[in-house]
Enzyme design. Structure first.
Site, mmCIF file in Angstrom:
data_model
loop_
_atom_site.group_PDB
_atom_site.id
_atom_site.type_symbol
_atom_site.label_atom_id
_atom_site.label_comp_id
_atom_site.label_asym_id
_atom_site.label_seq_id
_atom_site.Cartn_x
_atom_site.Cartn_y
_atom_site.Cartn_z
ATOM 1 N N GLY B 40 11.332 -31.054 -11.495
ATOM 2 C CA GLY B 40 9.774 -31.225 -12.454
ATOM 3 C C GLY B 40 10.040 -30.962 -13.880
ATOM 4 N N ARG B 337 -12.993 -17.161 -15.023
ATOM 5 C CA ARG B 337 -13.467 -18.432 -14.174
ATOM 6 C C ARG B 337 -13.810 -18.096 -12.867
ATOM 7 N NH1 ARG B 337 -7.989 -22.178 -15.990
ATOM 8 N NH2 ARG B 337 -8.826 -22.603 -17.950
ATOM 9 N N ARG B 442 -6.311 -16.412 -12.844
ATOM 10 C CA ARG B 442 -5.470 -16.640 -14.004
ATOM 11 C C ARG B 442 -6.662 -16.801 -15.160
ATOM 12 N NH1 ARG B 442 -4.830 -21.340 -16.986
ATOM 13 N NH2 ARG B 442 -5.331 -22.686 -15.171
#
Lengths: 252, 644
Positions: B40, B337, B442
């Site tokens: 990655g 959020r 988060r």
């Protein structure tokens, strides 16, 4: 939502880099104007897979217009008819019911076709590897606010740095020149104080690698700027030429 | 097996420094004898690969895209947090630590989060030195803005393309090392399995996506920086290629998977328009700095809006409900959020949603435009407004945006200790792929911070300790485990290619997504989760009997690539459901309907669930075994999160 457009697609199909390709005609029926261009191709591919035929291969990933992976020359224009838009952000409302759409891969000797509409753009990688960086390692750098950068300079560097490396500039150019791409990168560093120590060596290395990859020269048609999904300006090319010229001057 | 998080002893602010001193070092001449595999090339992978190569290790880096720069970190929009306190508004390392722990609803480790806040300041310095063009003030210094869950401005940004600029910075450092011959870069290569020898990760098996060739690669350590698993929901803000395969294969080889049920549903995404939709697009949280979220006060008005009889601008000020400002006066539109998403769902469930589907709320910039003027708003958010218009065909300068929550980020991931090592020695996990720093939710602008913290400033220290211990003797790629794992990968590919059923991979993926969204999405309950478990198992069986995979292995074959990824999602989905079922409390992004406060907020159960749930794979179709890592809070007091 069910669709209400019926389209004819003429798509470049090519099994691999060594087999000759050809256009194949497909019907794309019941297409919603709210679909993105790639979602329209998804629908066509879904049908092909159901018939156990090989789906049309194309590069794509983020589908938000930022990764630079999607490509496609649509009706002769890289990323299609809409300005400042990548193929993934092009929506079918830009087309009319009954349209015939011709879909090709990027066409450039330096971007060989891998399969169907997928090309090999690794030439761009090698150009960046040749010098597209500031030679510092992690750690031991000054505080971020130690060197003030005038806002107009930072903004100008940012607008060059916005390039997504898709290669539309090359596909748009009759000479398959990569100058818009390369100059955007060179400009970003030439403008910022952090780029100064290697300014000329970088410009030289990247330009030489660009030539080595077989991209053509620039004849100022500005097709690259017109087709760039991120509206990178051709003034970058002028700056690159200046940087390269100065690099040679300093050497001699 | 007892989980040891290896959090250093001592006061919070001294842990990392002390730990760095206690870690063994590899001397410079020996570093070149070690090979490190990095899978990655997003922020975590690219920064780790570059930094390790700078130190002198030999790095082999892998990505499935045609360029490392295309990893999905590129799409992060809003910004990156750092406790620089440049605006002089009361920020500090401790405050960033505290906000992150609280934002994560007290389900993350104090030690890890403090370290993250501590190194955040170095990240900004590093990026600026690389030539990342952050936004600046007229005086030439860096500009900051605010993000959700914080009352200070600590977010550095580059218009709405911060992820792009940071990734290009890390990519430039990576390119320098490729040019120097210290990184061997493998593009269009997908990791399909992990090679474990004598209980240690020593290599990977990859498939070349151009030729189909299956290869093994050996290394003294393997770093998985492969991102999150949000695409298990089919529709998410992830890239089309984002997948869980590398992490899931590692999990099946012995790495524990932690807190898989913690998924983040982002409140501000462009609503779904139809079944053809292939992905969802985020509108950065930064928009909530200036945009105001509202729906009509009454169901009647909402209905007339949905039918198109009224336009948003026809709704009078007194008929609008700015519900976030009303319910959370101190944070207003900048609540975290999870809170913003749940409230949007709630008003839509009440019948006050707008747009044709009724699954949308307004994000309105009229006030900001009249206060600041259109050019100022365009300068801040221009590219986001353009993107919105491109997709919806509506001009957000004139009409409010319509937004709805969508799957965006996964806080869960491979379990790692303080050194970022998984439960499998030699295997590390960085960035979104691990579970470590965000707890159950988060905060905005913290993903970029964590990815780069892990890659630039944590792993370069911690991996050395392990390498020094195992010594520099070359890894023997002739050990039978390499050939064996490769053979297993090839067998699986053949199995997939032999399936000539009637349903496409996308159809199965879509079905899985519906199940996950319905029963393991924004809110969950025991009954639904039990039902989902059975449905996923059935779907998985059907997939392996009836999916269509066309073509051959020895060619570019996107049908085969997708099939392998969806097969893994079909296994992961069930573990997410198990984890959600096990966690009988609500926290952050995990909202169990049975556990809520009278006001409808998440109700934690700290006595029983203040632990990390780490799951151990025991064999196909066997229940996974739960290991608990108790979370210890010595510095912050666990309270009911309040943003009122």
């Amino acid at each position: 939502m069910s669709g209400h457009m019926n389209l004819t697609l003429k798509v470049w199909r090519q099994k691999n880099s060594t087999t000759p390709g050809k256009f194949v005609t497909y019907k794309a029926n019941d297409i919603s104007p709210d679909m993105s261009f790639l979602e329209m191709l998804d629908v066509v591919n879904e049908d092909l897979v159901k018939k156990t035929e090989d789906p049309i291969h194309f590069d794509h990933d983020c589908r938000e217009g930022i990764c630079g992976m999607c490509s496609l020359v649509i009706n002769g224009e890289p990323h299609g008819p809409k300005r400042a838009t990548t193929t993934c952000q092009l929506h079918m409302r830009s087309f009319a019911d009954g349209d015939t759409i011709v879909i090709e891969p990027w066409r450039a000797a330096a971007f060989p076709v891998v399969k169907d509409l997928v090309t090999n753009r690794s030439a761009f990688e090698r150009i960046q590897q040749a010098g597209g960086y500031v030679s510092i390692s992690t750690g031991g750098v000054p505080d971020a606010n130690e060197i003030p950068i005038p806002k107009p300079v930072a903004d100008e560097a940012f607008s060059s740095a916005e390039c997504i490396g898709c290669g539309a500039c090359v596909a748009a150019c009759k000479n398959a020149s990569a100058m818009l791409f390369v100059s955007a990168k060179i400009s970003q560093y030439a403008l910022l104080p952090q780029g100064q120590p290697e300014r000329y060596a970088r410009a030289e290395a990247m330009v030489l690698q660009m030539d080595e990859e077989g991209f053509g020269g620039c004849t100022n048609t500005y097709a690259c700027e017109a087709q760039c999904p991120k509206e990178i300006k051709v003034t970058n090319i002028a700056r690159m030429n200046r940087e390269f010229f100065n690099a040679e001057l300093i050497k001699s | 097996m007892m989980l040891d998080a290896k959090i250093p002893e001592g006061p919070l602010a001294e842990k990392w420094n002390k730990h760095k001193f206690n870690l063994k070092l590899v001397n410079p001449a020996n570093k070149r004898k070690y090979d490190i595999i990095v899978v990655g090339t997003g922020l975590a992978g690219a920064s780790a690969a570059a930094t390790l190569a700078e130190l002198g290790y030999n790095v082999k880096a892998f990505c499935f895209q045609d360029s490392p720069r295309r990893a999905h970190s590129i799409a992060a929009q809003g910004g990156i947090n750092a406790a620089k306190n440049y605006p002089n508004d009361g920020d500090s390392v401790y405050r960033l630590f505290y906000d992150t722990i609280k934002g994560g609803d007290y389900r993350s480790r104090e030690g890890n989060v403090y370290r993250l806040a501590e190194v955040s300041v170095n990240i900004i310095d590093q990026c600026v030195a690389q030539g990342v063009p952050f936004a600046r003030e007229y005086g030439g210094l860096l500009d900051n803005r605010s993000f959700g869950g914080a009352q200070v401005s600590r977010t550095f940004y580059a218009k709405g393309q911060t992820g792009q600029q940071l990734l290009l910075g890390a990519y430039s450092a990576l390119n320098r090392q490729i040019q120097a011959g210290k990184v061997k870069m493998y593009t269009r290569s997908e990791m399909l399995d992990l090679v474990v020898v004598d209980g240690k990760a020593q290599g990977i098996v990859t498939r070349n996506l151009i030729t189909g060739q299956v290869d093994t690669h050996s290394g003294h350590a393997v770093l998985l920086c492969t991102g999150g698993y949000g695409n298990v929901f089919y529709l998410s803000t992830n890239a089309m290629g984002s997948n869980v395969t590398a992490a899931w294969r590692a999990h099946k080889r012995g790495a524990f998977f932690a807190n898989p049920c913690y998924t983040q549903i982002h409140p501000t995404c462009i609503p779904v328009t139809g079944d053809h939709q292939s992905k969802l697009t985020l509108m950065s949280e930064s928009l909530r700095n200036d945009g105001r979220v509202w729906v009509p006060k009454t169901v009647e008005l909402a209905e007339r809006l949905r039918k198109g009889e009224l336009k948003a601008r026809d709704i009078k000020e007194e008929d609008r409900d700015y519900y976030l400002e009303r319910k959370y006066p101190s944070f207003g539109n900048l609540v975290p959020r999870d809170v913003a998403s749940r409230n949007a769902k709630q008003v839509c469930d009440e019948g006050r949603g707008v747009g044709k589907s009724g699954l949308a709320v307004y994000l309105d910039f009229a006030d900001a435009i009249s206060r600041l003027g259109q050019p100022a708003v365009a300068a801040k958010y221009g590219n986001l407004f353009d993107m919105y218009q491109q997709i919806t065909d509506e001009n957000p300068y004139q009409v409010p945006m319509r937004i709805y929550p969508a799957v965006h980020y996964t806080m869960g991931g491979l379990w790692v200790d303080y050194n970022l090592m998984t439960s499998l020695p030699g295997l590390y996990s960085l960035g979104e792929a691990n579970f470590s720093d965000h707890g159950a939710n988060r905060l905005g602008a913290s993903a970029l911070m964590q990815g780069l913290a892990d890659g630039y400033f944590v792993i370069p220290y911690t991996v050395g300790d392990y390498l020094a211990n195992i010594g520099p003797a070359p890894i023997d790629a002739n050990r039978p485990e390499f050939a064996q794992t490769k053979a297993e990968v090839e067998e699986r590919i053949s199995k997939l290619l032999s399936l000539k059923g009637t349903k496409t991979v996308d159809e199965y993926h879509r079905d899985l997504g519906h199940i996950m969204w319905e029963y393991c999405g924004m809110s969950r309950n025991a009954e639904g989760l039990k039902k989902a478990k059975g449905m996923i198992a059935e779907l998985r069986d059907a997939f392996w009997k009836n999916v269509i995979v066309v073509g051959e292995n020895e060619e570019v074959n996107q049908s085969l690539e997708k099939a392998g990824r969806v097969a893994d999602f079909l296994e992961l989905g069930e573990l997410m459901v198990d984890d959600a079922l096990n966690r009988e409390e609500s926290c952050g992004g995990h909202f169990r309907e049975e556990y809520q406060t009278p006001e409808g907020e998440a109700l934690r159960n700290d006595n029983e669930f203040a632990y990390v749930a780490a799951w151990e794979f025991k064999g196909n179709n066997m229940p996974e075994v739960l290991h608990k890592e108790q979370l210890v809070f010595e510095n912050v007091k666990l309270t009911q999160r309040s943003y009122k």
